[in-house]
Design a protein around this motif. Sequence first.
Motif, mmCIF file in Angstrom:
data_model
loop_
_atom_site.group_PDB
_atom_site.id
_atom_site.type_symbol
_atom_site.label_atom_id
_atom_site.label_comp_id
_atom_site.label_asym_id
_atom_site.label_seq_id
_atom_site.Cartn_x
_atom_site.Cartn_y
_atom_site.Cartn_z
ATOM 1 N N PRO A 115 21.975 38.697 51.840
ATOM 2 C CA PRO A 115 21.876 38.907 53.357
ATOM 3 C C PRO A 115 22.802 39.915 53.929
ATOM 4 N N GLY A 116 22.329 41.029 54.778
ATOM 5 C CA GLY A 116 23.240 41.959 55.368
ATOM 6 C C GLY A 116 23.962 42.757 54.334
ATOM 7 N N MET A 134 28.575 43.310 52.198
ATOM 8 C CA MET A 134 27.697 42.577 53.238
ATOM 9 C C MET A 134 28.418 42.559 54.272
ATOM 10 N N THR A 136 27.621 40.728 58.454
ATOM 11 C CA THR A 136 26.938 39.765 58.627
ATOM 12 C C THR A 136 27.696 39.433 60.097
ATOM 13 N N THR A 138 29.216 36.852 63.011
ATOM 14 C CA THR A 138 29.940 35.506 62.968
ATOM 15 C C THR A 138 30.587 35.381 64.135
ATOM 16 N N LYS A 227 32.210 40.417 63.397
ATOM 17 C CA LYS A 227 31.653 40.843 62.094
ATOM 18 C C LYS A 227 32.257 40.107 60.722
#
Length: 258
Positions: A115-116, A134, A136, A138, A227
């Motif tokens: 993911p990401g 990656m 993502t 947060t 991030k």
Amino acid sequence: MASTACFLHHIAPSARGRVQSARAPTKPALVICRAEKSSAEEEQNSGLSRRLALTLLVGAAAVGTKVSPADAAYGEAANVFGKPKENTDFLPYNGDGFKLLIPSKWNPSREVEYPGQVLRFEDNFDSNSNVTVMVTATDKKSIADYGSPEEFLSKVDYLLGRQAYSGKTASEGGFDKDAVATANILESATPVVGGKQYYSLSVLTRTADGDEGGKHQLINAVISDGKLYICKAQAGDKRWFKGARRFVESTASSFSLA
């Protein structure tokens, strides 16, 4: 060598002088000395002057001359073209909010594993040697909010691969019962770079099929502006000890926020 020539000048006596000689002593002979140089000495001194002038000229040139980039230090190859040497084994990569060095012989890959994922490069000859990044969202402010590096890894253990087999197995070969994969943390660190704390982990994963003898996976993670940035570089155990280690470690350690 200088020679001394002496000339003795006699004063010729006159008749009148002979008469006076009985009453007064005669004047001493006048000796005139002057130094003369032989032609051999002149040539020698001339040659010495020329050599001295040449020595001074060479010395002045040496002082005013800078060391050329082509000059090689002991044990190094000479750079005959005079250009600074560059590291051609790695190429800089600047992503959105991060940067790292990519081995020059690795190619970009379109395969998406996590993911990401925003980047993946892999070795030309072995796709098991690769690097992925990656990014993502947060709600954490710092990577330390996940707890210890080991606790953080447990939150993102999907990076190490999932066990697909769900059958029954005996406990053997270093694997737990009903388990066909294992992961061991070899090293962990919490460096601070540019005021940001990072988590760095070195993990050795193995599977029951013995593929590549396992995989060395280096994971670096940091949080910035909401991030979570994760970089994972890996290589199979066999290739790790055949030269891949340098590329994987250099790539992982070069990862940082831009």
